[in-house]
Design an enzyme around this catalytic site. Structure first.
Site, mmCIF file in Angstrom:
data_model
loop_
_atom_site.group_PDB
_atom_site.id
_atom_site.type_symbol
_atom_site.label_atom_id
_atom_site.label_comp_id
_atom_site.label_asym_id
_atom_site.label_seq_id
_atom_site.Cartn_x
_atom_site.Cartn_y
_atom_site.Cartn_z
ATOM 1 N N CYS A 49 0.812 -1.212 0.000
ATOM 2 C CA CYS A 49 0.000 0.000 0.000
ATOM 3 C C CYS A 49 0.848 1.267 0.000
ATOM 4 O O CYS A 49 2.072 1.235 0.061
ATOM 5 C CB CYS A 49 -0.912 -0.012 1.224
ATOM 6 S SG CYS A 49 0.010 0.066 2.777
ATOM 7 N N ALA A 52 3.224 1.720 2.912
ATOM 8 C CA ALA A 52 4.465 0.959 2.743
ATOM 9 C C ALA A 52 5.422 1.711 1.833
ATOM 10 O O ALA A 52 6.629 1.752 2.078
ATOM 11 C CB ALA A 52 4.167 -0.427 2.182
ATOM 12 N N ARG A 83 12.566 -4.526 6.071
ATOM 13 C CA ARG A 83 13.234 -4.133 4.823
ATOM 14 C C ARG A 83 14.666 -3.799 5.206
ATOM 15 O O ARG A 83 14.906 -3.072 6.161
ATOM 16 C CB ARG A 83 12.532 -2.926 4.212
ATOM 17 C CG ARG A 83 13.070 -2.520 2.851
ATOM 18 C CD ARG A 83 12.059 -1.590 2.192
ATOM 19 N NE ARG A 83 12.548 -0.950 1.007
ATOM 20 C CZ ARG A 83 13.170 0.230 1.007
ATOM 21 N NH1 ARG A 83 13.363 0.890 2.120
ATOM 22 N NH2 ARG A 83 13.587 0.758 -0.132
ATOM 23 N N HIS A 181 5.523 6.785 -2.567
ATOM 24 C CA HIS A 181 6.786 7.379 -3.019
ATOM 25 C C HIS A 181 6.570 8.848 -3.368
ATOM 26 O O HIS A 181 7.364 9.716 -3.004
ATOM 27 C CB HIS A 181 7.314 6.673 -4.270
ATOM 28 C CG HIS A 181 7.479 5.199 -4.124
ATOM 29 N ND1 HIS A 181 7.283 4.328 -5.176
ATOM 30 C CD2 HIS A 181 7.806 4.427 -3.059
ATOM 31 C CE1 HIS A 181 7.496 3.099 -4.765
ATOM 32 N NE2 HIS A 181 7.813 3.120 -3.484
#
Lengths: 529, 457
Positions: A49, A52, A83, A181
């Site tokens: 999503c 994230a 991550r 992003h």
């Protein structure tokens, strides 16, 4: 491809068909793929999503920022240490990457609002850690209950004297990680980059954009750049810091590794500060050489060009024997790649160094420009699901905008450097007859594997054991299966080693028990031999 | 490691959670749904949740964890996710063909108030197939609560009463590994008790390598058995937080009585389980179990000098933590710090009961529900411990404070094979005893002077 699609009913068929392309370079018109559109419910997508994409990917790696997840506990928990963006404490001794922070919203916060708790959490966090900035990342319920995290951030900043930045990255925004992003990039441009004018000390300086230092990739990239005499002002955002990012506008050139996540910043910094960018790729031996040469060519200094060549020769010499060995083991193998928004392309170049060919590649959440090249950018329509992702317009910043080259020289650079402010996308490097699939789902993965029988399927954790249970090696290209780095010259050797190890591990020969292939019992059944 | 954690004092926090000792409900619901055969778990929310939940289950078990999602967009988040669920159900049955879709919710669909009952009632479901659901708001409880909700959901939506008793007992094994479920089943079989374990992830999250991927592996509670639960004679709920909700649901709906027991971790808790089974079956305790028990106690006596007085910090899910505290006390160790992130229930009361039973001074044990690893670390810095017991999440603190860690509970994401090794029963306790003693004795070997290195220990 049709064999897979034919199993869908009409509506799904129509949808999924647009997300699949059999690459054919002989056609006169460039091929088009549907991408960055909503996920079809119930298909077993691999997508994540917006949260994230924002907190997990871009904001999380910053070591001197306190990233508070405003929401129930899960979103914070799942982005804790999963991550592998590595970080070491910087000069100020601060490294908050090993932690995760949350307001742990409860029912009462949903009912009465969570702003007070958020404010208190910021205060507690600042008192504990004295971070260089506080980053507030919102989750699904925050947008729905109407918590104004931007107002809280502004009040906290005033009250505590620490920069507080809010990111409205609710999970339901956009259609994938990609929206996150964009949201993160916008806030960095608005609130961080351009604040500290301390200039670089070296003659040549760069920012590395869209490099998250997974398994140490960023460190390997930085090592090479420094060896070549190139100063790294900031890395966005692997082992990155707010302190460095504030000076990013003083660098001479932006290098874009992950186009998808960070091209927004590259473009906006170009407009605001006149910094040019080139699309680099430090994954793969040839790709790394090409990227280093492109940087040298951009700066156009003979001494730098010579230095880069010397470094390349030296680095290649060190890895040559290993490279030959692994190539011998891997040549002729085939691979499928399904990764997020950039690696499916980058790793094809590394695989090619080893003589491995790609039969299928796809992205979870890339846009058409990542598949087809930036030339299609203007023709991309923003649909209803993405139209609420804020697009900010920036203008040259007074006193900080510098023209690096004359328009004539820029034209020349554009002509001579094929990655100058340009990304050609994945399709151009894929072979005729290979497959490009967007938002590949579980069903399609299984079907394509049956059809194409690749030797290795590069994907993520949700896929890995599905594939390996079916007898096909799967190496993770998000987490690198806890190995790495895979970037640069040394990284290529690491990758070769890991791939060979995976393909040749003796256990594969033990999957079928001997009694399945030869009789274990002697004797007769029903009087017959 | 964790250099930013202030070492001089413990800060009382009221709003900020750092390094949580819990996660949210849906991942527990997915795990429970995977424990029924032929079920596709479905997350009614935006797709990020299920990506995370599948990721975590896969990282713990090193196995596929299949689940689908309604994949909310912003529009659905504002106007409701009914259409998304409808499309999802159609696609899942078309493409993945499960027998049952088990829907759970997220904080998104809970906040907007999606009415699953109304949605599901309006959806056309193919003949012989089912869609069941439960509510798992992430802002309430923890992943353990979600496990409990989904297990109860199966009972509520599927268990039927025909009036013909099956004589079976329902066993709710708790939020534990497949190995623990196998071990628990061994006890029931030893007493000749006819049972249905639900959920049961044996054969699902510990499936063998055959060269063929199975979307619905052989394991999981058979659907017919879930349906027949309404005619069950009795239930055993192992673990208050994870299992009592399901047993309660069966009692509420079909009047099946139940016994609520702790997770059978260690001697006393396993004894309780054995006694309960013996009473229920009206059967003497099989010799094989008595031998296992005797072997465990034998080893505990043999090794006691390496464990006695060692200070342990324990954190994790409440049922597991309570069991571990009880076993640690049986070994003569000191449960110095005991915590869980899971809210709800009487965690403090449960810890106190275990301490009192062992005659252990309550004041010598710091215990707290709704704590986090950050707080526990700060306390450990003030009063160091010899051993950490719990999930992988301890590992940063283990490294920072140079304390050995014995991994158990959920999630253990940095080691292999552990889902195949039981924690429950006498055998599970034996394994745990060995791992604790190994950890402490390895440390003694590592730290002692060369002249003090013992060949025999």
């Amino acid at each position: 491809m049709d064999k897979v699609l034919d199993q869908y009913e009409a509506k799904v068929y129509k949808n999924r068909k647009k997300h699949m392309v059999t690459v054919d370079h002989t056609l006169e018109t460039p091929q088009e793929i549907a991408a960055n559109v909503r996920t079809v419910p119930g298909m077993l997508t691999h997508r994540g999503c917006c949260f994230a994409g924002c907190k997990g990917v871009v904001v999380g790696p910053l070591k001197d920022a306190l990233a508070i997840v405003h929401g129930p506990i899960g979103c914070s928990f799942y982005t804790w240490g999963t991550r592998r963006h590595k970080a070491r404490a910087g000069e100020d001794g601060l490294n908050l990457v090993p932690y995760t922070f949350s307001t742990d919203m409860r029912e009462t916060d949903i009912v009465f609002g969570g702003e007070k708790k958020l404010m208190a959490a910021i205060e507690e966090g600042i008192e504990l850690f004295h971070p260089n900035a506080v980053m507030i990342c919102s989750t699904c319920p925050v947008g729905l209950i109407g918590d104004d995290i931007h107002a809280v951030a502004a009040r906290a900043e005033e009250k505590f004297g620490v920069k507080c930045i809010a990111f409205s990255c609710e999970g339901y925004k956009g259609v994938s990680q990609s929206a996150g992003h964009h949201i993160a990039s916008n806030q960095f441009i608005r609130r961080v980059i351009g604040e500290d004018d301390t200039p670089p000390t070296g003659k040549y300086s760069v920012n590395v954009l869209g490099e998250y230092n997974i398994g140490g990739d960023g460190w390997e990239t930085e090592r090479l750049l420094r060896r070549c005499g190139i100063e790294v002002v900031s890395v966005m955002t692997g082992d990155g810091s707010v302190a460095d990012m504030r000076r990013a506008h003083t660098a001479g050139l932006n290098l874009v590794q992950c186009h998808r996540s960070i091209n927004y910043i590259a473009e906006m910094m170009n407009t605001q500060y006149g910094i040019d960018w080139i699309k680099v790729n430090f994954v793969g031996v040839n790709a790394t050489c090409k990227s280093l040469r492109a940087i040298a060519q951009y700066f156009g200094d003979a001494a730098l060009v010579d230095r880069v060549e010397a470094v390349i020769i030296d680095e290649m010499e060190i890895i040559d024997e290993d490279l030959q060995y692994y190539r011998g083991k891997l040549k002729g193998k085939t691979a499928a790649l399904y990764v997020g928004g950039s690696r499916s392309h980058h790793y094809q170049q590394l695989l090619r160094d080893f003589g491995v060919s790609t039969v299928l590649a796809g992205y979870e959440f890339a846009h058409r420009d990542d598949y087809e090249g930036r030339e299609v950018k203007d023709s991309i329509k923003i649909d209803a699901d993405n139209k609420n992702i804020e697009n900010i317009t920036v203008a040259p910043v007074d006193g900080k905008y510098h023209v690096r080259f004359s328009p004539e020289k820029l034209e020349e650079l554009k002509r001579d450097i094929d990655v100058f402010e340009y990304y050609g996308g994945m399709i151009k490097e894929m072979g005729n007859g290979t497959l490009m699939v967007d938002d590949l789902n579980h069903f399609e993965t299984e079907e394509f594997v049956k059809m194409l029988k690749p030797d290795v399927f590069f994907s993520g954790i949700k896929d890995k054991f599905v594939l390996q249970k079916g007898g096909i090696l799967s190496r993770q290209l998000h987490s690198y299966d806890y190995q790495g780095p895979y970037a640069g010259f040394r990284g290529a050797v690491n990758f070769g080693h890991d791939l060979v190890m995976g393909l040749y591990t003796p256990v594969w020969s033990k999957v079928v028990p001997p009694w399945r292939t030869e009789p274990a019992l002697a004797g007769t059944i029903g009087g017959e031999e | 490691m964790l250099e930013a954690t202030p070492r001089d004092s413990v800060m009382e926090r009221h709003a900020l959670v750092a390094n949580p000792a819990k996660t949210c409900q849906p991942v527990g619901a997915v795990y429970a749904a995977l424990g029924v055969h032929g079920v596709m778990p479905h997350s009614h929310g935006s797709q990020g949740c299920i990506a995370f939940h599948r990721m975590f289950l896969t990282r713990h078990f090193k196995e596929p964890a299949m689940a689908s999602t309604s994949a909310f967009t912003e529009g659905a988040s504002v106007f409701g996710g009914g259409a998304n669920l409808k499309t999802a159900v159609k696609n899942i049955f078309d493409i993945y063909d499960p027998d049952v879709i088990a829907v759970h919710t997220t904080c998104l669909s809970e906040t907007i108030g999606d009415d699953l009952h109304a949605f599901v009632s309006a959806i056309e479901v193919p003949e012989g197939k089912r869609v069941i659901y439960c509510s798992t708001p992430s802002c309430v409880g923890s992943h353990v609560t979600g496990f409990s909700a989904m297990a109860a959901g199966f009972v509520e939506h599927m268990a039927e009463k025909t009036g013909e008793p099956t004589g079976k007992v329902m066993v709710v094994p708790g939020f534990v590994n497949p190995a623990d479920m196998r071990e628990t089943k061994k006890y029931l079989e030893a007493f000749g008790i006819d049972y249905t374990m639900m959920p049961d992830t044996t054969g699902v999250m510990d499936a063998p390598m055959t060269g063929t991927f199975e979307l619905y592996p052989k394991g999981g509670t058979p659907l017919a058995e879930v349906e027949a639960l309404g005619d069950a004679a009795y239930s055993f709920a192992l673990g208050t937080w994870a299992s009592a909700g399901c047993a309660n649901a069966l009692k509420r709906k079909h009047g099946v009585d139940f016994a609520e027991l702790g997770l059978p971790i260690g001697v006393g808790a396993t004894d309780d389980f054995v006694m309960a089974l013996a009473r229920h079956a009206d059967h003497r305790v099989p010799e094989a179990l008595e031998v296992e028990r005797g072997q465990l106690v034998d080893c505990m006596i043999d090794a006691h000098q390496y464990l006695d007085g060692k200070r342990v910090a324990i954190c994790g899910d409440p049922d597991t933590v309570i069991g571990l505290v009880r076993f640690v006390l049986e070994c003569g160790m000191v449960p110095a710090f005991v915590g869980t992130g899971t809210p709800g229930g009487d965690f403090a009361g449960a810890v106190e009961a275990v301490l009192d039973e062992a005659g252990f001074d309550r004041a010598a044990c710091w215990y707290k529900a709704e704590t986090d690893y950050f707080e526990m670390h700060q306390r450990i810095i003030q009063e160091p411990v010899d051993l950490l017991l719990g999930p992988s999440l301890w590992k940063q603190i283990a490294k920072a404070e140079d304390v050995p860690l014995v991994r158990c509970g959920f999630p253990v994401i940095d080691r292999y094979v552990h889902p195949y090794i039981p924690l429950v029963g006498y055998k599970g306790a034996l394994q745990l005893l060995q791992r604790m003693a190994d950890a402490l004795m390895d440390r003694q070997d590592r730290d002692c002077e060369d002249c003090d290195l013992e060949f025999v220990m």
